[in-house]
Design a protein around this motif. Structure first.
Motif, mmCIF file in Angstrom:
data_model
loop_
_atom_site.group_PDB
_atom_site.id
_atom_site.type_symbol
_atom_site.label_atom_id
_atom_site.label_comp_id
_atom_site.label_asym_id
_atom_site.label_seq_id
_atom_site.Cartn_x
_atom_site.Cartn_y
_atom_site.Cartn_z
ATOM 1 N N GLY A 96 -43.585 54.673 51.159
ATOM 2 C CA GLY A 96 -43.371 54.080 49.841
ATOM 3 C C GLY A 96 -43.863 52.643 49.809
ATOM 4 N N ILE A 97 -43.688 52.002 48.673
ATOM 5 C CA ILE A 97 -44.041 50.580 48.548
ATOM 6 C C ILE A 97 -42.733 49.806 48.413
ATOM 7 N N LEU A 98 -42.542 48.857 49.304
ATOM 8 C CA LEU A 98 -41.296 48.083 49.293
ATOM 9 C C LEU A 98 -41.594 46.628 48.935
ATOM 10 N N ILE A 99 -40.865 46.109 47.960
ATOM 11 C CA ILE A 99 -40.980 44.697 47.609
ATOM 12 C C ILE A 99 -39.584 44.078 47.675
ATOM 13 N N ILE A 100 -39.462 43.008 48.433
ATOM 14 C CA ILE A 100 -38.162 42.343 48.595
ATOM 15 C C ILE A 100 -38.271 40.897 48.128
ATOM 16 N N LEU B 174 -40.323 37.081 38.871
ATOM 17 C CA LEU B 174 -41.515 37.823 39.303
ATOM 18 C C LEU B 174 -41.176 39.309 39.474
ATOM 19 N N CYS B 175 -39.978 39.610 39.997
ATOM 20 C CA CYS B 175 -39.563 41.020 40.127
ATOM 21 C C CYS B 175 -39.552 41.689 38.755
ATOM 22 N N PRO C 36 -37.783 57.295 44.399
ATOM 23 C CA PRO C 36 -38.848 56.403 43.933
ATOM 24 C C PRO C 36 -39.998 56.293 44.933
ATOM 25 N N SER C 37 -41.172 55.905 44.414
ATOM 26 C CA SER C 37 -42.270 55.602 45.336
ATOM 27 C C SER C 37 -42.468 54.089 45.445
ATOM 28 N N LEU C 38 -41.739 53.339 44.616
ATOM 29 C CA LEU C 38 -41.736 51.879 44.701
ATOM 30 C C LEU C 38 -40.283 51.413 44.656
ATOM 31 N N LEU C 39 -39.912 50.608 45.629
ATOM 32 C CA LEU C 39 -38.543 50.092 45.671
ATOM 33 C C LEU C 39 -38.603 48.561 45.612
ATOM 34 N N ILE C 40 -37.960 47.998 44.602
ATOM 35 C CA ILE C 40 -37.938 46.539 44.453
ATOM 36 C C ILE C 40 -36.505 46.054 44.659
ATOM 37 N N LEU C 41 -36.327 45.224 45.664
ATOM 38 C CA LEU C 41 -34.976 44.754 45.999
ATOM 39 C C LEU C 41 -34.903 43.245 45.813
ATOM 40 N N ASP C 42 -34.062 42.836 44.879
ATOM 41 C CA ASP C 42 -33.867 41.409 44.636
ATOM 42 C C ASP C 42 -32.561 41.019 45.324
ATOM 43 N N GLU C 43 -32.653 40.155 46.309
ATOM 44 C CA GLU C 43 -31.509 39.798 47.157
ATOM 45 C C GLU C 43 -30.850 41.059 47.715
ATOM 46 N N PRO C 44 -31.534 41.727 48.631
ATOM 47 C CA PRO C 44 -31.105 43.071 49.056
ATOM 48 C C PRO C 44 -29.738 43.170 49.687
ATOM 49 N N THR C 45 -29.295 42.131 50.372
ATOM 50 C CA THR C 45 -27.997 42.286 51.053
ATOM 51 C C THR C 45 -26.898 41.438 50.417
#
Lengths: 209, 220
Positions: free
Chosen positions: A185-189, A47-48, A154-163
């Motif tokens: 911003g827009i954050l998607i995790i 999905l990311c 960025p104005s959108l940050l997408i983090l897949d498994e952030p840590t």
């Protein structure tokens, strides 16, 4: 380029006959955040990639609103920061060389050195910035990915498994960075860690099929 | 164009650090020319054969070196990084330029070795030879870049490139061999004009086709 909001409308993805997820809809606007939860194999990373425009949805559509009209994700990538275990940096080059060359490829311009130095300090790998990435530990590589993601403002940050691969200190730095980023911003995790899911104001849960 | 140039800079910096392609190509060219030298000994071969052998070395060297441009990105896991930050056209143009530079350097190396080892390798028409080197390198780069992008997604990468590239490069190879023979014979530039027309057309067709195709090849 500033992304004001993201809209996903009944997005489905299949690989062959295998359905990954179906009819996912959401809207996230500036200052909001969204977590994508779900077990292993539920399609969070897919999905990311669909949100980023790296994969086309089988059905449905994802659009970024830039204020003056909507665009496909592929047309606004310079405004997106992405951290994922699935992308790598150039191991033969130093951390700083990676940031400089990749920023040039992304925007055609040299990144602001002051910002880069500040990010290297903030993610606590400043003393390794002129060392080849192949000598980095996996946690240091993850920190470098954050520096690259944030260096493009960025104005959108997408983090897949952030840590993933990060120790407690690294996780704390990421958490603080996410809090700051969420302000405008827009954050998607995408995560299966309950704590990381709670960093965001809204959650969608993908079910394993 | 700035972004394509940045892809070229990144590839050159990475190559200078590892010297993977440069070292393996240098060794391959040196060994190939040595084998040709041992096989021919002191025989006086015709310019047609010399021109053919020159481009045979170039063809197989390009199979080793130029095919790596996209395979290395897939192997290092950096293809996704490039997909994320660069437009397909910047990546294609950057890789095309990198392969053209590498191909030109290869040409230069093969020429120097031929001069050194084969007394009968005398360039009588320098203008034709320089043009063949330039257009030949661009042709090799045009064919190799798109084929390398296609095979990078496949499993049997090493074996696929020579198999796929040979039919694509046949018109290029035949034309550059003819033009090189004319350069060695001392023909006038006008006499090599048909070959240059074919070479320019070949490059335009392949780059144009790649421009249309690359987006689909590059995207998963």
């Amino acid at each position: 380029m500033i992304i004001r909001s993201i809209q996903a409308d009944k997005v489905s993805k299949k690989f062959g006959a295998r359905k990954i997820f179906s009819e996912i809809s959401f809207r996230v606007k500036q200052g909001d955040s969204l977590s994508i939860a779900g077990k292993n194999g539920s399609g969070k990373s897919t999905l990311c990639k669909v949100i980023l425009g790296l994969l086309s949805p089988s059905l449905g559509v994802v659009k970024y609103d830039l204020g003056n009209g909507s665009v496909d994700p592929a047309d606004a990538r310079s405004a997106v920061g992405f951290v994922s275990p699935y992308f790598s940096l150039y191991e033969d080059l130093t951390g700083m060389e990676n940031m400089v060359y990749l920023s040039r490829i992304r925007s055609g311009e040299d990144p602001p050195r002051v910002l880069l130095d500040e990010l290297f300090e903030r993610f606590q790998i400043a003393q390794f910035k002129h060392v080849p990435v192949r000598t980095y530990s996996s946690g240091m590589k993850q920190r470098l990915k954050y520096i690259f993601a944030l260096a493009g403002a960025p104005s959108l940050l997408i983090l897949d498994e952030p840590t993933s691969n990060l120790d407690e200190s690294g996780s704390n730095i990421v958490r603080t960075a996410c809090k700051e980023f969420q302000k405008d911003g827009i954050l998607i995790i995408a995560s299966n860690e309950a704590e990381e899911v709670q960093w965001c104001s809204a959650t969608i849960t993908l079910n394993s099929r | 164009m700035k972004r394509a140039y940045a892809v070229l800079q990144k590839d050159i910096a990475s190559e200078l650090r590892t010297r993977y392609a440069v070292n393996s190509l240098f060794m391959f060219v040196l060994i190939s020319v040595s084998i040709i030298l041992f096989a021919l000994r002191s025989e006086n071969v015709s310019v047609d054969i010399l021109a053919g052998l020159y481009w045979v070395v170039m063809f197989f060297a390009s199979s080793i070196g130029l095919s790596r441009s996209f395979v290395s990105e897939e192997e290092r896991g950096t293809a996704l990084t490039l997909q994320l930050i660069a437009s397909p056209m910047s990546v294609y143009a950057g890789k095309f330029l990198y392969n053209a530079v590498l191909s030109l350097l290869l040409n230069l190396l093969v020429t120097i070795l031929y001069f050194f080892f084969f007394p009968s390798f005398q360039i009588a028409s320098l203008d034709i030879f320089l043009l063949v080197m330039l257009l030949g390198s661009l042709g090799f780069s045009a064919a190799s870049t798109i084929l390398a992008a296609i095979i990078a997604k496949a499993n049997a990468r090493g074996a696929l490139f020579p198999v796929l590239s040979f039919p694509v490069m046949v018109p290029l190879l035949m034309t550059i061999m003819n033009a090189t023979a004319k350069a060695l014979e001392g023909a006038s530039l006008e006499k090599a004009a048909p070959e240059f027309q074919v070479l320019i057309s070949y490059i335009i067709v392949l780059v144009g086709g790649s421009y249309l195709l690359f987006d689909y090849v590059w995207k998963d």
